[in-house]
Design a protein around this motif. Structure first.
Motif, mmCIF file in Angstrom:
data_model
loop_
_atom_site.group_PDB
_atom_site.id
_atom_site.type_symbol
_atom_site.label_atom_id
_atom_site.label_comp_id
_atom_site.label_asym_id
_atom_site.label_seq_id
_atom_site.Cartn_x
_atom_site.Cartn_y
_atom_site.Cartn_z
ATOM 1 N N ASP A 98 62.355 62.079 47.083
ATOM 2 C CA ASP A 98 62.787 60.757 47.518
ATOM 3 C C ASP A 98 61.572 59.887 47.750
ATOM 4 N N LEU A 137 71.690 62.276 47.801
ATOM 5 C CA LEU A 137 71.255 61.028 47.188
ATOM 6 C C LEU A 137 72.327 59.966 47.358
ATOM 7 N N GLN A 173 69.174 54.389 45.177
ATOM 8 C CA GLN A 173 68.059 55.015 45.932
ATOM 9 C C GLN A 173 66.904 55.269 44.987
ATOM 10 N N ILE A 195 63.821 57.156 43.568
ATOM 11 C CA ILE A 195 63.387 58.560 43.530
ATOM 12 C C ILE A 195 62.224 58.691 42.572
#
Length: 416
Positions: free
Chosen positions: A368, A380, A384, A386
């Motif tokens: 992350d 997740l 988001q 990553i």
């Protein structure tokens, strides 16, 4: 009336006292020496001795009290010519005068021989002449007392020899009569004075030559006992080579003449110097030889010690250290080989577990935005950020949609 009525009248006692006073007034009668023929010598049970001495026409009674009679012993016999010494006094009980004797000496040859023999036996029984009691003369006397006549030749001989042979020694002349009836008492007093002197090494009793009769005082008990009671050694030199007196026998050393006695007492300084020089040379040679011998012995000892250390300590220690070194080297190599094998095995195991090894087979790692590893899809969320890590790099991405193993969209179920 009596014709001499004006003359004084005395009692018997008064007359006797006046006679006694007249005798006392004559000093020579209070210390008198009288010679004569002995008659009627008797020893009383009280210890006192009574006798008479005869002249050509007269006689004198004598008494010898116990305190003085012990020195007479047994030698007197009627007819002996004797010398009596004492004082004249009145014996009032009998109305006679007599000699109160302090000593009696033999004058005739027979009497003198008997007196000397009897005295010798008595003193020998007491150990007076025992050689075990004789003391050695000091080899280097510091101060010597000389009992002799101050005007005789003997004192000059002693002074001359001492100044020539050993001038470092001090001399103290103790004057005394050396012959005659008064000589024994004066010699005794001289020994008493010597005993009171400080730092005296020995006493010399010497006199010059003369007739055998002149030596009679040195056969008396008075002189012999004075010699033996002296606190320091005594040497005699009485100037008579034929006959030895009892004093010679009692002394610690004896010489026939004063010169001979002095040569025994005083070492020859010339001979001493010669002896010291020879001793110095001998000591130097001895020390030189001793030093050379000691140096040689030390060199031999050094070689033996080095050889013994080399063979007995150094060589075995070197060999031991070589063996230890070889053993230590082999042990280290063996240990290194073992550790190398273990390290290779551990490296292989570690490599098989390494993520890089997994990633080389096409697998990736997802993290992350904070760098934490993402292990489950359920953690997740959509949109988001990553990072996807590959074997040879990484790629930043954004989650569009999340699906779990049940094929459901995480974001859709949450919305409904």
């Amino acid at each position: 009336m009596f014709k001499y009525e004006k003359d004084p009248i005395f009692t018997v006692d008064e007359v006797t006292n006046k006679i006694r006073e007249a005798i006392y007034a004559s000093g020579e009668l209070q210390n008198v020496s009288v010679k004569g023929e002995l008659l009627g010598f008797k020893r009383h049970t009280s210890g006192h001795s009574y006798f008479t001495i005869l002249g050509n026409e007269t006689r004198i009674s004598c008494v010898l009290f116990r305190s003085n009679a012990s020195s007479v012993i047994l030698w007197p016999k009627d007819g002996d010519e004797v010398l009596v010494r004492g004082k004249v006094d009145i014996y009032g009980a009998r109305g006679s005068y007599q000699i109160y004797a302090t000593s009696m000496l033999p004058l005739g040859e027979g009497a003198k021989a008997r007196a000397k023999e009897l005295l010798f036996r008595q003193l020998s029984a007491e150990g007076i002449f025992d050689v075990r009691h004789k003391r050695p003369l000091p080899p280097f006397p510091r101060k010597v007392a000389v009992i002799t006549s101050p005007t005789g030749a003997a004192v000059q001989d002693v002074i001359k020899i001492s100044s020539t042979r050993y001038p470092a020694c001090g001399l103290v002349v103790v004057p005394s009569l050396m012959q005659g009836a008064c000589a024994p008492s004066e010699v005794r007093e001289a020994f008493s004075r010597c005993a009171a002197l400080d730092d005296i090494s020995l006493v010399m009793l010497v006199r010059g030559g003369g007739s055998r009769d002149d030596l009679d005082p040195f056969d008396t008990e008075e002189v012999v006992r004075s010699i033996r009671s002296c606190p320091v050694p005594v040497i005699t030199g009485l100037g008579h080579q034929v006959d030895r007196t009892l004093s010679d026998l009692a002394a610690d050393a004896y010489a026939p003449t004063p010169s001979g006695a002095a040569e025994k007492v005083f070492p020859d300084s010339g001979e001493l110097l010669f002896f010291l020089k020879n001793s110095k040379r001998s000591m130097h040679a001895h020390l030189t030889n001793k030093i050379a011998k000691t140096y040689s012995e030390l060199a031999d000892s050094k070689r033996r010690i080095i050889f013994s250390l080399d063979r007995g300590v150094i060589a075995p220690a070197y060999e031991y250290l070589g063996n230890v070194r070889s053993s230590l080297s082999a042990n280290i190599l063996h240990r290194l080989s073992e550790y190398e094998t273990k390290l290779s095995s551990a490296a292989g195991a570690l490599n098989s577990l390494s993520p890089l090894n997994v990633m080389s087979r096409g697998f990736t790692i997802c993290r992350d935005s904070e760098g934490r590893m993402v292990k489950d899809a359920a953690t997740l969320t959509e949109r988001q950020d990553i990072r996807v890590c590959f074997r040879d790099g990484h790629a930043d991405a954004q989650v569009i949609a999340v699906f779990t193993n049940d094929r459901e969209r995480k974001g859709s179920s949450d919305a409904s």
